[in-house]
Design a protein around this motif. Sequence first.
Motif, PDB file in Angstrom:
ATOM      1  N   PHE A   1     -18.066   5.783  -1.546  1.00 26.00           N
ATOM      2  CA  PHE A   1     -18.289   7.444  -3.209  1.00 26.00           C
ATOM      3  C   PHE A   1     -17.449   8.026  -2.498  1.00 26.00           C
ATOM      4  O   PHE A   1     -18.035   8.362  -1.438  1.00 26.00           O
ATOM      5  CB  PHE A   1     -19.710   6.546  -3.645  1.00 26.00           C
ATOM      6  CG  PHE A   1     -20.865   7.215  -3.095  1.00 26.00           C
ATOM      7  CD1 PHE A   1     -20.939   8.762  -1.899  1.00 26.00           C
ATOM      8  CD2 PHE A   1     -21.762   6.335  -2.207  1.00 26.00           C
ATOM      9  CE1 PHE A   1     -22.182   8.797  -1.353  1.00 26.00           C
ATOM     10  CE2 PHE A   1     -22.964   7.191  -0.970  1.00 26.00           C
ATOM     11  CZ  PHE A   1     -23.183   8.078  -0.715  1.00 26.00           C
ATOM     12  N   SER A   2     -17.052   9.311  -3.067  1.00 31.82           N
ATOM     13  CA  SER A   2     -17.367  10.123  -2.881  1.00 31.82           C
ATOM     14  C   SER A   2     -17.756  11.047  -4.846  1.00 31.82           C
ATOM     15  O   SER A   2     -17.086  10.696  -5.821  1.00 31.82           O
ATOM     16  CB  SER A   2     -15.763   9.895  -3.823  1.00 31.82           C
ATOM     17  OG  SER A   2     -15.224  11.510  -2.955  1.00 31.82           O
ATOM     18  N   ILE A   3     -18.135  11.500  -4.767  1.00 29.69           N
ATOM     19  CA  ILE A   3     -18.757  12.572  -6.054  1.00 29.69           C
ATOM     20  C   ILE A   3     -18.333  13.743  -5.611  1.00 29.69           C
ATOM     21  O   ILE A   3     -19.189  14.911  -4.256  1.00 29.69           O
ATOM     22  CB  ILE A   3     -20.727  12.506  -5.378  1.00 29.69           C
ATOM     23  CG1 ILE A   3     -20.732  10.768  -5.804  1.00 29.69           C
ATOM     24  CG2 ILE A   3     -21.249  12.827  -6.926  1.00 29.69           C
ATOM     25  CD1 ILE A   3     -22.332  10.777  -5.202  1.00 29.69           C
TER      26      ILE A   3
ATOM     27  N   LEU B   1     -19.520   4.349   3.372  1.00 26.35           N
ATOM     28  CA  LEU B   1     -18.632   5.830   3.688  1.00 26.35           C
ATOM     29  C   LEU B   1     -18.876   7.012   2.351  1.00 26.35           C
ATOM     30  O   LEU B   1     -18.930   7.115   1.172  1.00 26.35           O
ATOM     31  CB  LEU B   1     -17.131   6.071   3.597  1.00 26.35           C
ATOM     32  CG  LEU B   1     -16.342   6.869   3.995  1.00 26.35           C
ATOM     33  CD1 LEU B   1     -16.421   8.159   5.336  1.00 26.35           C
ATOM     34  CD2 LEU B   1     -14.995   6.715   3.889  1.00 26.35           C
ATOM     35  N   ASP B   2     -18.931   8.135   2.908  1.00 23.53           N
ATOM     36  CA  ASP B   2     -19.158   9.355   1.479  1.00 23.53           C
ATOM     37  C   ASP B   2     -17.933  10.713   1.944  1.00 23.53           C
ATOM     38  O   ASP B   2     -18.184  10.870   3.071  1.00 23.53           O
ATOM     39  CB  ASP B   2     -20.881  10.025   1.840  1.00 23.53           C
ATOM     40  CG  ASP B   2     -20.571  11.971   0.400  1.00 23.53           C
ATOM     41  OD1 ASP B   2     -19.595  11.530   0.309  1.00 23.53           O
ATOM     42  OD2 ASP B   2     -21.624  11.868   0.445  1.00 23.53           O
ATOM     43  N   ILE B   3     -17.065  10.338   1.252  1.00 24.39           N
ATOM     44  CA  ILE B   3     -15.818  10.864   1.007  1.00 24.39           C
ATOM     45  C   ILE B   3     -16.347  12.359   0.538  1.00 24.39           C
ATOM     46  O   ILE B   3     -16.587  12.408  -0.560  1.00 24.39           O
ATOM     47  CB  ILE B   3     -14.723  10.465   0.557  1.00 24.39           C
ATOM     48  CG1 ILE B   3     -14.024   9.513   1.463  1.00 24.39           C
ATOM     49  CG2 ILE B   3     -13.567  11.698   0.430  1.00 24.39           C
ATOM     50  CD1 ILE B   3     -13.229   8.532   0.403  1.00 24.39           C
ATOM     51  N   GLY B   4     -15.873  13.353   1.005  1.00 25.69           N
ATOM     52  CA  GLY B   4     -16.739  14.925   0.743  1.00 25.69           C
ATOM     53  C   GLY B   4     -18.478  14.851   0.371  1.00 25.69           C
ATOM     54  O   GLY B   4     -18.374  15.106  -0.380  1.00 25.69           O
ATOM     55  N   CYS B   5     -19.044  14.531   1.554  1.00 28.20           N
ATOM     56  CA  CYS B   5     -20.275  14.452   1.410  1.00 28.20           C
ATOM     57  C   CYS B   5     -21.268  15.437   1.224  1.00 28.20           C
ATOM     58  O   CYS B   5     -22.533  15.508   0.662  1.00 28.20           O
ATOM     59  CB  CYS B   5     -21.127  13.969   2.807  1.00 28.20           C
ATOM     60  SG  CYS B   5     -20.425  15.077   3.961  1.00 28.20           S
ATOM     61  N   GLY B   6     -20.686  16.794   0.997  1.00 26.81           N
ATOM     62  CA  GLY B   6     -21.285  18.282   0.236  1.00 26.81           C
ATOM     63  C   GLY B   6     -22.585  18.589   1.544  1.00 26.81           C
ATOM     64  O   GLY B   6     -22.323  18.328   2.941  1.00 26.81           O
ATOM     65  N   TRP B   7     -23.659  18.671   1.202  1.00 19.54           N
ATOM     66  CA  TRP B   7     -24.967  18.968   2.325  1.00 19.54           C
ATOM     67  C   TRP B   7     -26.118  17.756   2.241  1.00 19.54           C
ATOM     68  O   TRP B   7     -26.833  17.616   2.794  1.00 19.54           O
ATOM     69  CB  TRP B   7     -25.923  19.929   1.163  1.00 19.54           C
ATOM     70  CG  TRP B   7     -25.686  21.437   1.220  1.00 19.54           C
ATOM     71  CD1 TRP B   7     -25.388  22.270   2.620  1.00 19.54           C
ATOM     72  CD2 TRP B   7     -24.376  21.616  -0.435  1.00 19.54           C
ATOM     73  NE1 TRP B   7     -24.448  23.645   1.512  1.00 19.54           N
ATOM     74  CE2 TRP B   7     -23.881  23.485   0.346  1.00 19.54           C
ATOM     75  CE3 TRP B   7     -24.203  21.543  -1.110  1.00 19.54           C
ATOM     76  CZ2 TRP B   7     -23.249  23.555  -0.464  1.00 19.54           C
ATOM     77  CZ3 TRP B   7     -23.299  21.718  -2.158  1.00 19.54           C
ATOM     78  CH2 TRP B   7     -23.109  23.605  -1.862  1.00 19.54           C
TER      79      TRP B   7
END
Length: 389
Positions: free
Chosen positions: A239-241, A178-184
């Motif tokens: 992850f959340s970047i 899971l990518d929280i705030g996945c952007g582009w």
Amino acid sequence: MSDASNVVSRRSATHGFARERVQALLALAGVRVREGEGGGSQDDELVVHDGRLYGRLLSQGSLGLGEAYMDGWWDASPLDGVLARILGARLDRRVTGMAARLDGLRARWFNLQTRRRSREVGRRHYDLGNDLYRAMLGKRLVYSCGYWREADDLDAAQEAKLDLVCRKLGLRPGMRVLDIGCGWGEALKFACERYGVRGVGVTISAEQAAFARELCAGLPVEIRLQDYRDVDERFDRIFSIGMFEHVGHANYATFMDVMRRCLPDDGLCLLHTIGRNVSRRITDPWIARYIFPNSMLPSAVQVSEAVEGRFVIEDWHNFGTDYDRTLQAWRDNIEQAWERLPALYDARFRRMWRFYLAGSMASFRTRRAQLWQWVLSPHGVPGGYVAPR
């Protein structure tokens, strides 16, 4: 003396006081003031084009400084050099302005990052247009700090950062991520292609979601236009970047609860976020008005308090100085691209964007801001966790 003369005299005296006060404050930062034309030639010179600047700075603080730059009332070259001197001398704490005080009261009594408010940053910042970000961010549309330990250019630094995230999480083929705030979508695309995982990315930006779906077409990636608070399913890794800066202190515990309920007991998560050295509930008023509405940088204490009772901190890595170099690369890219971009990005927008990038450089250069990666586990990695670098 006539009433009109008295008014003029008082205005002149007020202007003189403001001028002397501002020049004295800037002198504490080693910044000289020159009145006239041009943009300055050294990092210790601020050129005033409009004498109203002095009163505006004393009454409005950092908001007035940024807005006056957008209005063309002053210049400096290099802009980041002068702003670094100002931040290094803590002048922003000597002159706060009414906007900062009002923002503080709002943050004390209201949750500024509710579901409705959280979407504002998507509309006003991330939906500005992919042309802008594609020109600025380089080959990989990654809107966060690169990792320059062994990199010589922006694209290599961003690839190194993405690989660092994957290695810290120990990604393996078949894992669900899971990518929280996945952007582009670049981080999930990288993880799927290099490490063979499957992924779900959530974002509140419609522009980003549409772009990410196209970018990840053909890969085992699902992109959702969804608030992080609504995710309730299991993933092997999370992850959340560069998203935690929009969560807000009132929601830190909720954010950690979401990650915890979505992880199995043997899972890992990585939080990549800008951080500040002291705990506050608000952001700079200029940043809040023009760049990131309702944003807030967390402190180490605020993150730790949200983690307590939910996760074990396995690793805490600070490479904030790399952000200065990342921002310089973004600035170089966008300055070369302005003439190719749509007329939407007019002269005032360009000055706003320059002030945003230069102020951010100054924050990291003076170590007022940090870049943290936290690796967290639900109960602690058996035998201990060894972080790759």
